[in-house]
Design a protein around this motif. Structure first.
Motif, short mmCIF file in Angstrom:
data_model
loop_
_atom_site.label_atom_id
_atom_site.label_comp_id
_atom_site.label_asym_id
_atom_site.label_seq_id
_atom_site.Cartn_x
_atom_site.Cartn_y
_atom_site.Cartn_z
N GLU A 25 25.44 3.81 27.99
CA GLU A 25 24.32 4.71 27.74
C GLU A 25 24.75 5.97 27.00
O GLU A 25 24.08 6.41 26.07
CB GLU A 25 23.65 5.09 29.06
CG GLU A 25 22.91 3.95 29.72
CD GLU A 25 22.37 4.32 31.09
OE1 GLU A 25 21.68 3.48 31.69
OE2 GLU A 25 22.63 5.46 31.56
N GLU A 26 25.88 6.54 27.41
CA GLU A 26 26.30 7.83 26.86
C GLU A 26 27.12 7.70 25.59
O GLU A 26 27.14 8.62 24.77
CB GLU A 26 27.10 8.60 27.91
CG GLU A 26 26.31 8.99 29.15
CD GLU A 26 25.26 10.05 28.87
OE1 GLU A 26 25.25 10.62 27.77
OE2 GLU A 26 24.42 10.29 29.76
N ARG A 31 31.07 12.83 28.73
CA ARG A 31 29.70 12.97 29.28
C ARG A 31 29.48 11.98 30.41
O ARG A 31 28.80 12.30 31.40
CB ARG A 31 28.66 12.78 28.18
CG ARG A 31 28.48 13.98 27.26
CD ARG A 31 27.08 14.00 26.66
NE ARG A 31 26.75 12.79 25.95
CZ ARG A 31 26.85 12.64 24.62
NH1 ARG A 31 27.30 13.63 23.88
NH2 ARG A 31 26.52 11.50 24.04
N SER A 32 30.03 10.78 30.28
CA SER A 32 29.88 9.78 31.35
C SER A 32 30.56 10.26 32.62
O SER A 32 30.00 10.13 33.72
CB SER A 32 30.50 8.44 30.90
OG SER A 32 29.83 7.94 29.76
N ARG A 35 28.54 13.03 34.21
CA ARG A 35 27.30 12.53 34.81
C ARG A 35 27.53 11.89 36.17
O ARG A 35 26.70 12.00 37.08
CB ARG A 35 26.66 11.52 33.84
CG ARG A 35 25.30 11.02 34.27
CD ARG A 35 24.69 10.20 33.16
NE ARG A 35 23.69 9.29 33.65
CZ ARG A 35 23.21 8.28 32.95
NH1 ARG A 35 23.63 8.06 31.72
NH2 ARG A 35 22.29 7.47 33.47
N GLU A 147 20.39 12.34 23.53
CA GLU A 147 21.70 11.85 23.94
C GLU A 147 22.42 12.84 24.85
O GLU A 147 23.16 12.45 25.76
CB GLU A 147 22.55 11.55 22.70
CG GLU A 147 22.08 10.32 21.93
CD GLU A 147 22.94 10.04 20.73
OE1 GLU A 147 23.37 11.01 20.06
OE2 GLU A 147 23.20 8.86 20.43
N HIS A 282 16.10 8.16 25.95
CA HIS A 282 17.49 7.69 26.01
C HIS A 282 17.61 6.57 27.04
O HIS A 282 16.85 6.51 28.01
CB HIS A 282 18.41 8.86 26.39
CG HIS A 282 19.86 8.55 26.22
ND1 HIS A 282 20.62 7.99 27.22
CD2 HIS A 282 20.70 8.73 25.16
CE1 HIS A 282 21.86 7.83 26.79
NE2 HIS A 282 21.95 8.28 25.56
N ARG A 284 19.57 6.21 29.36
CA ARG A 284 19.86 6.64 30.73
C ARG A 284 18.60 6.75 31.58
O ARG A 284 18.68 6.69 32.81
CB ARG A 284 20.62 7.97 30.74
CG ARG A 284 19.80 9.21 30.55
CD ARG A 284 20.59 10.47 30.82
NE ARG A 284 21.68 10.62 29.88
CZ ARG A 284 21.54 11.20 28.69
NH1 ARG A 284 20.36 11.65 28.30
NH2 ARG A 284 22.57 11.33 27.89
#
Length: 309
Positions: A25-26, A31-32, A35, A147, A282, A284
């Motif tokens: 997703e990212e 960022r992953s 998160r 994003e 997005h 996510r």
């Protein structure tokens, strides 16, 4: 469940599948990790284990980012289904939007916001009273904002969004050349395209779709479009047209407002075929029940109140 299936599941740490879904997703390790509350080192170790488990690289580097390969992308629908089923199993209660608390951040162009915001706010007050909405003017960078998690939903005209962005089409509408009653075109009954483009025009530069269509139309007929006034606000452009110096190009929904029906003249331009507008989100939030409920509700309101003719 067959013994071999159980054995296969036991061999995999299910947290790795959660990491895989978020990585796809990212498309970004940092960022992953943020998160999921992991360190970047931990996320990198998860990625290494996933590559071993699936016997595939899953991602490739592209500059400072990573991109999911075909194998990883093929896993995403099943990962989303697994996450949704896991959520329902843990939640053990039906989704009731009237009792949900949260914030939804959306970006529309200002003309779309003016038309649909009253409808949306009335709907939310009646159906989802505990949800807070944050309206933002549409930016040219909506995909990067989606994003980055700065937006939940946004409208844009693009048939080729990034691979981790989903979209549903919003019906196209007719477009018009518009000008004030004191503009020189006002004395002409049904001005031709040549007559329209012979005058100085205004540009609404938040609409990459419509303005691109207008420029393309001028080029097709070998007309030169002269732009001497532009704004990223539809309202600023419309009020500027009242000076009687420019011709603008707008969607039909502008004339749902009686003020503009009274103060602007219009000529339908059927040749102006703009790129379809989409409501994007997005990946996510693809299985976020609140965001998906809200997205479907917006599309329903638009279809109910948008006259395409």
């Amino acid at each position: 469940m067959h013994y071999s299936t159980l054995e296969r599941i036991q061999a995999c740490d299910l947290n790795l599948l959660l990491s895989l879904a978020v990585l796809i997703e990212e498309q970004n390790v940092s960022r992953s990790a943020a998160r999921l509350g992991f360190s970047q080192t931990t996320m990198s170790k998860h990625l290494k284990k996933l590559r071993i488990f699936f016997e595939d690289e899953l991602f490739f580097k592209q500059g400072y980012k990573i991109r999911a390969n075909d194998k990883a992308l093929s896993l995403l629908p099943n990962l989303h289904q697994w996450l949704q089923m896991s959520h329902c199993l843990i939640q053990q209660s039906p989704f009731d939007v009237s009792d949900v608390h949260g914030v939804i951040r959306i970006a529309f162009r200002d003309d779309q916001t003016e038309l649909f915001m009253p409808l949306i706010l009335e709907t939310m007050a009646n159906e989802a009273p505990y949800i807070q909405l944050e309206f933002m003017n549409k930016s040219r960078h909506v995909f990067s904002m989606l994003e980055a998690g700065e937006l939940d939903l946004a409208t844009a005209a693009s048939e080729y969004p990034p691979m981790n962005i989903y979209g549903d089409a919003i019906p196209n509408v007719n477009h018009y050349a518009v000008y004030a009653q004191n503009h020189p075109l006002a004395v002409i009954n049904k001005p031709t395209l040549k007559q329209i483009f012979s005058h100085t025009t205004a540009e609404y530069n938040s609409s990459d779709s419509l303005e691109s269509a207008i420029h393309q139309l001028a080029n097709q007929h070998d007309y030169t479009r002269h732009v001497s006034f532009s704004s990223d606000s539809m309202m600023v452009m419309l009020h500027g047209l009242l000076a009687g110096q420019h011709v603008g190009f707008v969607p039909k929904r502008i004339f749902y407002d009686p003020f503009w029906r009274q103060h602007l003249l219009r000529v339908h331009i059927p040749e102006a075929k703009s790129v379809p507008t989409y409501l994007f989100w997005h990946t996510r939030v693809h299985n976020d029940r609140l965001i998906q409920w809200f997205k479907n509700r917006i599309l329903s309101l638009i279809n109910e109140h948008l006259d395409p003719n």
